[in-house]
Structures are given as C-alpha cells and as structure tokens.
Design a protein around this motif. Structure first.
Motif, short mmCIF file in Angstrom:
data_model
loop_
_atom_site.label_atom_id
_atom_site.label_comp_id
_atom_site.label_asym_id
_atom_site.label_seq_id
_atom_site.Cartn_x
_atom_site.Cartn_y
_atom_site.Cartn_z
N HIS A 75 0.87 -1.17 0.00
CA HIS A 75 0.00 0.00 0.00
C HIS A 75 0.91 1.22 0.00
O HIS A 75 1.74 1.38 0.91
CB HIS A 75 -0.90 0.01 1.23
N LEU A 76 0.76 2.09 -1.00
CA LEU A 76 1.68 3.20 -1.18
C LEU A 76 0.94 4.53 -1.08
O LEU A 76 -0.21 4.67 -1.52
CB LEU A 76 2.36 3.11 -2.55
N SER A 77 1.64 5.54 -0.53
CA SER A 77 1.03 6.86 -0.36
C SER A 77 0.97 7.63 -1.67
O SER A 77 0.10 8.48 -1.86
CB SER A 77 1.79 7.66 0.69
N ASP A 78 1.91 7.37 -2.58
CA ASP A 78 1.96 8.08 -3.86
C ASP A 78 2.47 7.10 -4.91
O ASP A 78 3.66 7.07 -5.24
CB ASP A 78 2.87 9.30 -3.76
N ILE A 79 1.57 6.30 -5.44
CA ILE A 79 1.97 5.18 -6.30
C ILE A 79 2.66 5.64 -7.58
O ILE A 79 3.54 4.96 -8.10
CB ILE A 79 0.76 4.27 -6.61
N ALA A 80 2.31 6.81 -8.08
CA ALA A 80 2.90 7.28 -9.34
C ALA A 80 4.41 7.42 -9.22
O ALA A 80 5.15 7.20 -10.19
CB ALA A 80 2.27 8.60 -9.75
N THR A 81 4.91 7.79 -8.04
CA THR A 81 6.35 7.98 -7.85
C THR A 81 7.01 6.81 -7.13
O THR A 81 8.25 6.74 -7.10
CB THR A 81 6.64 9.26 -7.05
N GLN A 82 6.22 5.90 -6.57
CA GLN A 82 6.79 4.87 -5.69
C GLN A 82 6.73 3.45 -6.26
O GLN A 82 7.47 2.58 -5.81
CB GLN A 82 6.06 4.89 -4.34
N ALA A 83 5.86 3.18 -7.21
CA ALA A 83 5.64 1.80 -7.68
C ALA A 83 6.92 1.17 -8.22
O ALA A 83 7.19 -0.01 -7.98
CB ALA A 83 4.55 1.77 -8.74
N ASN A 84 7.71 1.94 -8.94
CA ASN A 84 8.92 1.37 -9.54
C ASN A 84 9.91 0.88 -8.50
O ASN A 84 10.68 -0.05 -8.76
CB ASN A 84 9.59 2.39 -10.46
N ARG A 144 -2.22 -7.47 -10.53
CA ARG A 144 -1.96 -6.31 -11.39
C ARG A 144 -2.40 -6.50 -12.84
O ARG A 144 -1.75 -6.02 -13.77
CB ARG A 144 -0.49 -5.89 -11.31
N LEU A 145 -3.53 -7.18 -13.06
CA LEU A 145 -4.11 -7.16 -14.41
C LEU A 145 -4.70 -5.77 -14.62
O LEU A 145 -5.51 -5.30 -13.84
CB LEU A 145 -5.19 -8.23 -14.56
N ALA A 146 -4.28 -5.12 -15.69
CA ALA A 146 -4.68 -3.73 -15.92
C ALA A 146 -4.76 -3.45 -17.40
O ALA A 146 -4.08 -4.07 -18.22
CB ALA A 146 -3.69 -2.79 -15.24
N ASP A 147 -5.60 -2.48 -17.73
CA ASP A 147 -5.79 -2.03 -19.10
C ASP A 147 -5.90 -0.52 -19.05
O ASP A 147 -6.66 0.02 -18.23
CB ASP A 147 -7.06 -2.66 -19.68
N ALA A 148 -5.17 0.18 -19.88
CA ALA A 148 -5.12 1.64 -19.80
C ALA A 148 -6.00 2.33 -20.85
O ALA A 148 -5.91 3.54 -21.02
CB ALA A 148 -3.68 2.12 -19.94
N ASN A 149 -6.84 1.55 -21.54
CA ASN A 149 -7.66 2.13 -22.59
C ASN A 149 -9.14 2.11 -22.23
O ASN A 149 -9.61 1.23 -21.53
CB ASN A 149 -7.45 1.35 -23.90
N ASP A 150 -9.87 3.08 -22.74
CA ASP A 150 -11.33 3.15 -22.60
C ASP A 150 -11.77 3.39 -21.16
O ASP A 150 -10.98 3.82 -20.31
CB ASP A 150 -11.97 1.87 -23.17
N VAL A 185 -10.23 0.50 -7.73
CA VAL A 185 -10.85 1.39 -8.71
C VAL A 185 -10.40 2.83 -8.47
O VAL A 185 -10.56 3.38 -7.37
CB VAL A 185 -12.39 1.30 -8.62
N ARG A 186 -9.83 3.43 -9.49
CA ARG A 186 -9.45 4.85 -9.41
C ARG A 186 -10.71 5.70 -9.47
O ARG A 186 -11.56 5.51 -10.35
CB ARG A 186 -8.50 5.20 -10.56
N ASP A 187 -10.81 6.68 -8.56
CA ASP A 187 -11.98 7.56 -8.47
C ASP A 187 -13.25 6.71 -8.43
O ASP A 187 -14.07 6.72 -9.34
CB ASP A 187 -12.02 8.52 -9.66
N HIS A 227 -2.34 6.69 -14.62
CA HIS A 227 -3.63 7.30 -14.30
C HIS A 227 -4.73 6.90 -15.27
O HIS A 227 -5.91 7.12 -15.00
CB HIS A 227 -3.50 8.83 -14.23
N ASN A 228 -4.37 6.29 -16.40
CA ASN A 228 -5.38 5.83 -17.35
C ASN A 228 -5.98 4.48 -16.95
O ASN A 228 -7.00 4.08 -17.50
CB ASN A 228 -4.76 5.71 -18.75
N VAL A 229 -5.34 3.78 -16.03
CA VAL A 229 -5.89 2.52 -15.52
C VAL A 229 -6.94 2.85 -14.48
O VAL A 229 -6.63 3.38 -13.42
CB VAL A 229 -4.78 1.63 -14.93
N LEU A 230 -8.19 2.51 -14.77
CA LEU A 230 -9.30 2.84 -13.88
C LEU A 230 -9.70 1.67 -13.00
O LEU A 230 -10.39 1.86 -12.00
CB LEU A 230 -10.50 3.31 -14.71
N SER A 231 -9.28 0.46 -13.37
CA SER A 231 -9.59 -0.73 -12.58
C SER A 231 -8.37 -1.64 -12.57
O SER A 231 -7.85 -2.01 -13.63
CB SER A 231 -10.79 -1.47 -13.17
N LEU A 232 -7.91 -1.97 -11.38
CA LEU A 232 -6.74 -2.83 -11.18
C LEU A 232 -7.22 -4.12 -10.53
O LEU A 232 -7.94 -4.08 -9.53
CB LEU A 232 -5.72 -2.11 -10.31
#
Length: 378
Positions: A75-84, A144-150, A185-187, A227-232
């Motif tokens: 569980h990360l506080s800022d996944i955009a900068t920490q996931a890697n 971590r199945l994810a899709d960044a489209n639609d 789910v994002r947002d 940020h385009n992945v809306l469901s993980l």
C-alpha cells in the motif's frame, strides 16, 4: 493462532505484526504465516530504502521459519512515484506482488502485507501469475491485471477475459476455481458503476448467476501508477478443492445477497483444506443491513459497530472467531476518522491483526469497510 509484534532492527526498524498458524494432519506439519510490515525509524527516508528493508524482513522470516513468501501487497502513499521502487526491489523474488495506491494510516509512505507457507513450491505461470503447490492443491495468485484504454466498464471486461485465459491455460475456469478477487478502482465514486456492470456481464457468460454462486470480492478505491488505468485486478484461484469443500458464507441474518442491489459477489467463502484446516476469505464488508441499506450514515463509530457485527456473523458461520483472523485490512474514507475507527476496532481485534489504509468505499455514505482472512482447525 499466535499473534506477535516484532521489530527488525537490522532492517532499519521495520515493525512486523505476525500471525502464525500450525496445521498438523497425520503428522504432516504445515506452517502458515500472515504478516504486516511498517517502517518506523525514519518515515521520511527514501522509499527505496523502506521497500528494501521490508523485503529483508520478509527474507529473515523465511530463513528463520522455513517458510516461503508467496504473496506480498504494498500500500503506497503516492503510487505514481513509488511503484517502480517495489518492482525493482522484488524483481528477483519469485512471489506474487500486488501494488496499490492506498495511503497507509497512520500516515506513512509504505506499508505491506505478506503471506508465507512451509512445504511449498513456487513457479511462474506468466508475468502476472504464480502457482503455489503445497502438495495437496495448486494455488494461483494473479496480480496487477490492468488495461489503460477506454472506460472502467471496458477495462473490467478485458481484465476478466484475460483472467479467463490464464485459468483456461491451466485447466481451470472462474466459476469452479476462482476463490477471491479484488477490484481496485481509481476515483471509485465515478468509475465503480462500470466495474459492476462489466463484472456482472462477464460472470453471466461464465455461468455465475443468482442460482449458482458468485466470488468473494472487494471493490474499493485504489490506484495504479498509470492514471489511465481505472480498474486494477488481483485474484486467487485454487485447483484441487472439491466443490463440497468450498462453503459460501451469507450471514443472512445480518445482510442480504448483493445481487438484490445489482452487485455480483459473495459475502465470504470458507475453503476446507484436506490438511485439516480451513481458510476463510471475508469480502469487503461495511455497515449494511438485510435490505442492503447503509446503517449509521455520518457516524463512523456506529458504522464500525455494525461492520464488525456483520464480520462476526460471517466468522461464526464458518466456525471461526475473532482470534482466528490472521490479517484484516480496513478501508477508511476520511483520514479524520482514523483515531475513532482505530480505537473502536481495537476493542475487538489486537493491533497485530489489522491495518488501516485510506480508500473510499463504493458508496459515499459508507465511511469504513473491512476485509479479512481467518484460519482455523477443522
């Protein structure tokens, strides 16, 4: 079940809350450990060091107990900068790694949970799935199945289609073998509706209907680093469990079936293992009544009371009690409610059994939700 708190001084003061269960079937011992990990010495230190220190603590538990960690969730506080940092640190470790943007509480950058077991063999199935063979069953952990489209509806459809393919290639299907799912789910206030419809349509195609059964699940706010992945999507499936050893939990005296308000998951499931123990997977559970209504709107203390009553009903149905909980994750909508929620939960669980993260629940009126795993003897 033994619960203990341990500080790993060599790992920069990582605090681990460790729950240990020993199964003994015909002289064959099996050790199951679930643990949480939180850095405490310097929460402002760089994230890579914190993640590395958690990995070192995990490896120390493996060495000392003869177990292998097969699943880790960060569980990360800022996944955009920490996931890697998590990807880099665990790139050489053969285990399922789930990474979710859900700020840990009390506020820090990183928090992790891990599952260990003795006497297992781990093999990679693909980039997202591992197989854990314990000699009796084959367990498949997909992360971590994810899709960044639609939109979230189409993403959910494609995630589940990809998951169907993974299972089919290993002689399984969703209806018979999937035990537990997570949809982060994002947002969530905006995108959860698409996930609900996509899942319902996919399950219908897979023969999951109100007349059969659904899957234990959590649908909660959680972010992917893109940020385009809306469901993980994460999931757990098991091969080698007869259908009569898979007990769906309802707690009908406390809650109604989710399909009555258009959602398709089960309240919980109990897997009865041939090795003489059972594992209970309790879905995300909130302050709900037998008509699907939110109870104690605006009152987090009242919601904790009803939520834990509902969880207790599920535990009792499975023949378990609160002390059998090896790990629980509590999702809190508003960080201002942390102290109250923690104090109320601590009246029922020890602080060694649960963690809290900030993650809004699927209905805005729900201030809190929890999921749990319990292990008990048959």
């Amino acid at each position: 079940m033994k619960h203990e708190k341990r500080v790993f001084e060599d790992s920069n003061r990582i605090v681990a809350n460790i729950s240990t269960f020993a199964a003994d079937n015909a002289g064959r011992n099996r050790l199951i450990i679930h643990s949480t990990f939180v850095p405490t010495s310097d929460k402002c230190s760089d994230v890579m060091s914190q993640v590395d220190n958690i990995r070192l603590a995990i490896e120390q538990i493996e060495k000392e107990t003869g177990t292998i960690a097969f699943f880790v969730r960060f569980h990360l506080s800022d996944i955009a900068t920490q996931a890697n940092y998590v990807k880099q640190s665990f790139s050489g470790k053969k285990c399922a790694v789930s990474i979710v943007g859900q700020p840990p509480m009390p506020l820090c950058k990183v928090q992790a949970i891990a599952m260990f077991e003795s006497g297992i063999e781990i093999s990679s199935v693909d980039a997202n799935t591992i197989k854990v063979d314990n000699g009796d069953e084959e367990c498949f952990w997909t992360t971590r199945l994810a899709d960044a489209n639609d939109d979230s509806y189409k993403q959910t459809h494609r995630q589940l289609q990809q998951y169907e393919k993974i299972l089919a290639e290993n002689g399984m299907n969703i209806a018979e073998h999937c035990v537990r799912t997570w949809f982060f789910v994002r947002d969530i206030d905006r995108n959860y509706g698409g996930v609900v419809v996509g899942r319902r349509e996919n399950f219908l195609l897979n023969g999951l209907t109100p007349d059969t059964h659904y899957i234990a699940s959590t649908g909660i706010e959680g972010k992917h680093e893109d940020h385009n992945v809306l469901s993980l999507f994460d999931a757990y499936a098991v091969k080698g469990i007869p259908s009569d050893k898979r007990q769906i939990l309802y707690a009908a005296q406390n809650m109604n079936k989710t399909i009555e308000y258009g959602v398709t998951f089960e309240r919980g499931v109990c897997i009865h293992h041939s090795a003489g123990y059972k594992q209970v997977y309790i879905s995300g559970t909130a302050s709900i009544d037998t008509k699907g209504a939110v109870l104690h709107v605006g009152d987090v203390k009242g919601q904790v009371k009803r939520m834990t009553e509902n969880v207790n009903a599920l535990l009792e149905e499975a023949g378990c009690k609160w002390d059998d909980i090896s790990q629980a994750t509590v999702y809190l909508r508003d960080i201002a409610d942390y102290e109250c929620a923690y104090n109320e939960l601590s009246k029922i669980l020890t602080d060694k059994q649960f963690i809290i993260v900030q993650a809004p629940v699927c209905r805005p009126a729900w201030l809190i939700e929890m999921e749990a795993i319990a292990i008990g003897k048959e």
